[in-house]
Each structure stands twice: as C-alpha cells, then as structure tokens.
Design a protein around this motif. Sequence first.
Motif, PDB file in Angstrom:
ATOM      1  N   THR A   1      46.651  46.743  48.196  1.00  0.00           N
ATOM      2  CA  THR A   1      46.711  46.047  49.486  1.00  0.00           C
ATOM      3  C   THR A   1      47.817  46.646  50.355  1.00  0.00           C
ATOM      4  OG1 THR A   1      45.919  44.030  48.429  1.00  0.00           O
ATOM      5  CG2 THR A   1      47.018  43.776  50.566  1.00  0.00           C
TER       6      THR A   1
ATOM      7  N   VAL B   1      49.809  37.209  48.677  1.00  0.00           N
ATOM      8  CA  VAL B   1      49.960  38.463  47.934  1.00  0.00           C
ATOM      9  C   VAL B   1      51.410  38.946  48.098  1.00  0.00           C
ATOM     10  CG1 VAL B   1      49.083  40.790  47.548  1.00  0.00           C
ATOM     11  CG2 VAL B   1      47.557  39.035  48.391  1.00  0.00           C
TER      12      VAL B   1
ATOM     13  N   LYS C   1      49.384  46.224  45.019  1.00  0.00           N
ATOM     14  CA  LYS C   1      49.710  47.643  45.254  1.00  0.00           C
ATOM     15  C   LYS C   1      48.699  48.279  46.219  1.00  0.00           C
ATOM     16  CE  LYS C   1      49.429  48.601  40.807  1.00  0.00           C
ATOM     17  NZ  LYS C   1      49.058  47.272  40.296  1.00  0.00           N
TER      18      LYS C   1
ATOM     19  N   SER D   1      48.036  44.496  37.509  1.00  0.00           N
ATOM     20  CA  SER D   1      46.827  44.543  38.335  1.00  0.00           C
ATOM     21  C   SER D   1      46.746  43.267  39.154  1.00  0.00           C
ATOM     22  CB  SER D   1      45.584  44.632  37.451  1.00  0.00           C
ATOM     23  OG  SER D   1      45.507  45.907  36.896  1.00  0.00           O
ATOM     24  N   GLY D   2      46.378  43.403  40.396  1.00  0.00           N
ATOM     25  CA  GLY D   2      46.275  42.232  41.268  1.00  0.00           C
ATOM     26  C   GLY D   2      47.583  41.874  41.953  1.00  0.00           C
ATOM     27  N   SER D   3      48.635  42.673  41.753  1.00  0.00           N
ATOM     28  CA  SER D   3      49.932  42.326  42.353  1.00  0.00           C
ATOM     29  C   SER D   3      50.037  42.775  43.806  1.00  0.00           C
ATOM     30  CB  SER D   3      51.081  42.909  41.525  1.00  0.00           C
ATOM     31  OG  SER D   3      50.971  44.311  41.461  1.00  0.00           O
TER      32      SER D   3
ATOM     33  N   PHE E   1      45.699  35.453  51.599  1.00  0.00           N
ATOM     34  CA  PHE E   1      44.244  35.375  51.651  1.00  0.00           C
ATOM     35  C   PHE E   1      43.835  33.926  51.587  1.00  0.00           C
ATOM     36  CE2 PHE E   1      44.598  39.565  49.487  1.00  0.00           C
ATOM     37  CZ  PHE E   1      43.875  40.309  50.384  1.00  0.00           C
TER      38      PHE E   1
HETATM   39  N1  LIG Z   1      39.552  40.210  50.558  1.00  0.00           N
HETATM   40  C1  LIG Z   1      40.238  39.515  49.653  1.00  0.00           C
HETATM   41  N2  LIG Z   1      40.129  38.172  49.586  1.00  0.00           N
HETATM   42  C2  LIG Z   1      40.847  37.459  48.703  1.00  0.00           C
HETATM   43  N3  LIG Z   1      41.711  38.010  47.841  1.00  0.00           N
HETATM   44  C3  LIG Z   1      41.848  39.340  47.846  1.00  0.00           C
HETATM   45  C4  LIG Z   1      41.136  40.174  48.736  1.00  0.00           C
HETATM   46  N4  LIG Z   1      41.496  41.462  48.509  1.00  0.00           N
HETATM   47  C5  LIG Z   1      42.411  41.433  47.522  1.00  0.00           C
HETATM   48  N5  LIG Z   1      42.631  40.177  47.124  1.00  0.00           N
HETATM   49  C6  LIG Z   1      43.599  39.741  46.121  1.00  0.00           C
HETATM   50  O1  LIG Z   1      44.852  40.300  46.433  1.00  0.00           O
HETATM   51  C7  LIG Z   1      45.566  40.599  45.255  1.00  0.00           C
HETATM   52  C8  LIG Z   1      46.074  42.008  45.285  1.00  0.00           C
HETATM   53  O2  LIG Z   1      45.032  42.936  45.003  1.00  0.00           O
HETATM   54  P1  LIG Z   1      45.292  44.509  44.916  1.00  0.00           P
HETATM   55  O3  LIG Z   1      46.084  44.924  46.104  1.00  0.00           O
HETATM   56  O4  LIG Z   1      43.987  45.163  44.695  1.00  0.00           O
HETATM   57  O5  LIG Z   1      46.218  44.628  43.616  1.00  0.00           O
HETATM   58  P2  LIG Z   1      46.566  45.897  42.715  1.00  0.00           P
HETATM   59  O6  LIG Z   1      46.216  47.129  43.469  1.00  0.00           O
HETATM   60  O7  LIG Z   1      48.043  45.757  42.462  1.00  0.00           O
HETATM   61  O8  LIG Z   1      45.776  45.773  41.462  1.00  0.00           O
HETATM   62  C9  LIG Z   1      44.633  40.297  44.091  1.00  0.00           C
HETATM   63  O9  LIG Z   1      44.984  39.031  43.579  1.00  0.00           O
HETATM   64  C10 LIG Z   1      43.275  40.257  44.744  1.00  0.00           C
HETATM   65  O10 LIG Z   1      42.414  39.406  44.053  1.00  0.00           O
END
Ligand SMILES: Nc1ncnc2c1ncn2[C@@H]1O[C@H](COP(=O)(O)OP(=O)(O)O)[C@@H](O)[C@H]1O
Length: 235
Positions: A70, A44, A68, A64-66, A35
């Motif tokens: 995505t 990511v 999953k 969280s934020g790893s 990103f």
């Molecule tokens: N559109 C975006 N722009 C920037 N960063 C993003 C965006 N969407 C997700 N992220 C980042 O990608 C990472 C993975 O998020 P996510 O897949 O929601 O993790 P999880 O489901 O494991 O909690 C996080 O650090 C989140 O902040």
Amino acid sequence: MKKPSAPTIRIDPVDPSPDRRPEPVIRVEGLRKHFRSGGEDVAVFDGFDLSLLAGESLALVGRSGSGKSTLLNILSGLERWSAGSVTLFGDSLPVDSARWSELRRSAIATVFQEANLMPALTLLENVRLRADIAGHADAGAMGWLERLGIGPLAARYPDQVSGGQRQRAALAMAFAMQPRLLLADEPTGSLDGHTAAEVANVLFAFQQAQGCPLVLATHDPALAGRCDHTLRLGA
Ligand SMILES: Nc1ncnc2c1ncn2[C@@H]1O[C@H](COP(=O)(O)OP(=O)(O)O)[C@@H](O)[C@H]1O
Ligand SMILES: [Mg+2]
C-alpha cells in the motif's frame, strides 16, 4: 525633535542549514490510510513521517498485510491516502495530479510483485520499450539482462520464462529507464537464495552508482539489512 536613530541592521551569521540541506526526494508527513471494510474503519497507517535523501535506501518490513505494498502504491501515485502529505522531488502531490503520471513515465521506476511485462514482446523488447518511453532509447538494455543473469533469455517471451526470470526482466526495465526513484515490492521474493543475493548485488550497485533513492518491501532480513534505513510497518 530628536532624530530617530538609524535602525539597527542585524546580520545573522550564515547558517548552512536548513536551506542548504539537500531536499529529500521523498517526504511523507502524517500519512494515514484507512479502509472501509465490512462497515468498519480499518487503519493501515495511522500517521507517520518519513524522509529519504538521494542515494539512500529504505527497507519496508512487517508481516503480510502490514501495508508495505500500500505504501509503495501511494508513493507511485497509484493509491489514495486518507490524510497527510506526500512530497516528491520537492513537490507536494495530490494523488491524481498529472505530474505524478509524468513522474511514472520518466522518473519513478516501479518493480511490483506482478512483473508488468508486455506479453507480445520479448524480454529484450520489453526493456527497450520501457527505456524508450522514459526517453532513453536503448539504454544498455541487453547489458542489464546480462548482469541480471537472463541474457540468454533475451529473445524469449514473458510466458516462456519463470516468475523469477520475469522479476529480473522487470528490474532490467527499471534500470534501463534511468530512474530518479526506484520502488520495488519484494524484488527478490520469487528467487532462490543464491540468485536473490546476486540480484541484490546488481540492485545496490545500480543504486549507488546512480545515487538513485530506493524503497523496497521485503521479508528477507539480509536484503533489509543492506538498506540504509528500515521502516517497520504494522504491529
Ligand atoms: N482495497 C482494499 N480494501 C480494504 N482493505 C484493503 C484494500 N487493499 C488492501 N487492504 C488491506 O490493507 C492492508 C495492507 O495490505 P498490503 O499493503 O498489501 O500489505 P503487505 O504488502 O504488507 O502484505 C491489508 O490488511 C489488506 O487487507
Ligand atoms: Mg505486499
């Protein structure tokens, strides 16, 4: 002039692999997702491979934020990735392909954290609609609600039940569409321990009976432990 000798015909022994090895339902190669955030490039995923056969289950774990959610969004064709390839049912798919829309309609069931129920339809009507869209009219809709413990709520609207009950209705929708791939984001995340265990029983019974591959994101070690494989994302 010497006659050229007959070419030797070599017959290789028949090797059952790799041709007869079952084609993975999911094959991910070198997947990268970055990103742009505040002018910085944030990774990511930085290139990983994954393959899953029919009938197998995979738990995505990590803080969280790893990434999953995505990864689940990428596998549903709802999010772009930066590099690498995603092959589903033997087809390498670009993110905006029409094939992916067709798969989402009829073959890929997604149970996301925000259960996407139609607010103007009852739980039962929601399940029937999802089955109908996938081409399976009334595929035991009521039976799935009962097995998930929300049969008595079938005539209620989504805003008349709890978040955990909506989550179970979303699972009933997924089962009733008879998917060829099931993707679930923290499917028991808003359930108490006892209900979570019962819902997990229904989920794995479905997955095994249908031979349907399952990818789920979870923070619950007990749920992850019931999957055939675990992929840990993030540090
Ligand atoms: N559109 C975006 N722009 C920037 N960063 C993003 C965006 N969407 C997700 N992220 C980042 O990608 C990472 C993975 O998020 P996510 O897949 O929601 O993790 P999880 O489901 O494991 O909690 C996080 O650090 C989140 O902040
Ligand atoms: Mg998430």
